[in-house]
Write a protein that holds these residues in place. Structure first.
Motif, PDB file in Angstrom:
ATOM      1  N   THR A 241      30.412  30.561  24.584  1.00 32.51           N
ATOM      2  CA  THR A 241      29.879  31.838  25.026  1.00 32.51           C
ATOM      3  C   THR A 241      30.777  32.923  24.469  1.00 32.51           C
ATOM      4  OG1 THR A 241      29.053  30.803  27.026  1.00 32.51           O
ATOM      5  CG2 THR A 241      29.238  33.193  27.049  1.00 32.51           C
TER       6      THR A 241
ATOM      7  N   GLY B 206      20.616  33.580  34.568  1.00 34.68           N
ATOM      8  CA  GLY B 206      20.767  33.359  33.140  1.00 34.68           C
ATOM      9  C   GLY B 206      21.520  32.068  32.877  1.00 34.68           C
ATOM     10  N   ARG B 207      21.572  31.688  31.622  1.00 34.38           N
ATOM     11  CA  ARG B 207      22.277  30.456  31.221  1.00 34.38           C
ATOM     12  C   ARG B 207      23.331  30.789  30.184  1.00 34.38           C
ATOM     13  NH1 ARG B 207      16.820  28.818  29.922  1.00 34.38           N
ATOM     14  NH2 ARG B 207      15.872  28.086  31.841  1.00 34.38           N
ATOM     15  N   TYR B 208      24.335  29.943  30.111  1.00 35.03           N
ATOM     16  CA  TYR B 208      25.363  30.104  29.082  1.00 35.03           C
ATOM     17  C   TYR B 208      25.854  28.736  28.640  1.00 35.03           C
ATOM     18  CZ  TYR B 208      29.087  28.734  32.282  1.00 35.03           C
ATOM     19  OH  TYR B 208      29.888  28.022  33.122  1.00 35.03           O
TER      20      TYR B 208
ATOM     21  N   TYR C 240      21.707  29.769  40.666  1.00 38.72           N
ATOM     22  CA  TYR C 240      20.854  30.949  40.839  1.00 38.72           C
ATOM     23  C   TYR C 240      20.021  30.817  42.112  1.00 38.72           C
ATOM     24  CZ  TYR C 240      16.778  33.965  40.046  1.00 38.72           C
ATOM     25  OH  TYR C 240      15.773  34.880  40.182  1.00 38.72           O
TER      26      TYR C 240
ATOM     27  N   GLN D 115      27.924  38.110  24.149  1.00 39.77           N
ATOM     28  CA  GLN D 115      26.898  37.574  25.050  1.00 39.77           C
ATOM     29  C   GLN D 115      27.168  38.004  26.497  1.00 39.77           C
ATOM     30  OE1 GLN D 115      27.414  33.490  23.835  1.00 39.77           O
ATOM     31  NE2 GLN D 115      25.478  33.500  22.716  1.00 39.77           N
TER      32      GLN D 115
ATOM     33  N   VAL E 251      24.927  40.579  29.122  1.00 39.82           N
ATOM     34  CA  VAL E 251      24.593  40.360  30.535  1.00 39.82           C
ATOM     35  C   VAL E 251      24.766  41.668  31.305  1.00 39.82           C
ATOM     36  CG1 VAL E 251      25.281  39.168  32.667  1.00 39.82           C
ATOM     37  CG2 VAL E 251      25.154  37.897  30.512  1.00 39.82           C
TER      38      VAL E 251
ATOM     39  N   LEU F 148      25.113  33.223  36.249  1.00 39.19           N
ATOM     40  CA  LEU F 148      25.034  32.450  35.013  1.00 39.19           C
ATOM     41  C   LEU F 148      25.322  30.994  35.325  1.00 39.19           C
ATOM     42  CD1 LEU F 148      26.959  34.845  32.618  1.00 39.19           C
ATOM     43  CD2 LEU F 148      24.506  34.715  33.066  1.00 39.19           C
ATOM     44  N   ASP F 149      24.455  30.130  34.868  1.00 39.59           N
ATOM     45  CA  ASP F 149      24.592  28.699  35.132  1.00 39.59           C
ATOM     46  C   ASP F 149      24.623  27.957  33.802  1.00 39.59           C
ATOM     47  OD1 ASP F 149      24.701  26.352  36.638  1.00 39.59           O
ATOM     48  OD2 ASP F 149      23.045  26.954  37.923  1.00 39.59           O
ATOM     49  N   ARG F 150      25.369  26.882  33.773  1.00 38.76           N
ATOM     50  CA  ARG F 150      25.503  26.118  32.535  1.00 38.76           C
ATOM     51  C   ARG F 150      24.647  24.858  32.592  1.00 38.76           C
ATOM     52  NH1 ARG F 150      31.071  24.944  29.299  1.00 38.76           N
ATOM     53  NH2 ARG F 150      30.029  24.275  27.403  1.00 38.76           N
TER      54      ARG F 150
ATOM     55  N   ALA G 226      24.498  39.102  38.508  1.00 38.38           N
ATOM     56  CA  ALA G 226      24.039  38.189  37.458  1.00 38.38           C
ATOM     57  C   ALA G 226      24.635  36.824  37.765  1.00 38.38           C
ATOM     58  CB  ALA G 226      24.489  38.660  36.085  1.00 38.38           C
TER      59      ALA G 226
END
Length: 86
Positions: A67, A58-60, A39, A71, A75, A25-27, A23
């Motif tokens: 976060t 995904g985003r956070y 990603y 959450q 994931v 996760l990008d902000r 996974a």
């Protein structure tokens, strides 16, 4: 003279062959893009590799939101699904 190793190339080096899913996760949010920058970099690092892991994006923390642990748990739960949401 040797060429420098890019972040994309080094990204795939330390990943164990036992890893089946990742996974990312990008902000950040990139409207109109195929995915967020991190990603896309990770996907590129594994592109065409034999037995590459399934990579989910995904985003956070957008909009200065915190976060929460629930959450992050979501994931992991998503990754455990037979067909995770990307």
């Amino acid at each position: 003279r040797s060429s420098p190793v890019t972040g994309v190339q080094t990204c795939a080096l330390p990943i164990s062959a036992s890893v089946k899913r990742i996974a990312v996760l990008d902000r950040t949010k990139e409207p109109g893009a195929n995915g967020e920058p991190l990603y896309l970099d990770v996907k590129e690092a594994f592109y065409g590799k034999e037995n590459a892991p399934l990579i989910i994006g995904g985003r956070y923390g957008l909009g200065s939101n915190d976060t929460t642990p629930s959450q992050i748990l979501a994931v992991y739960e998503n990754l455990a699904l037979p067909e995770p949401k990307n």
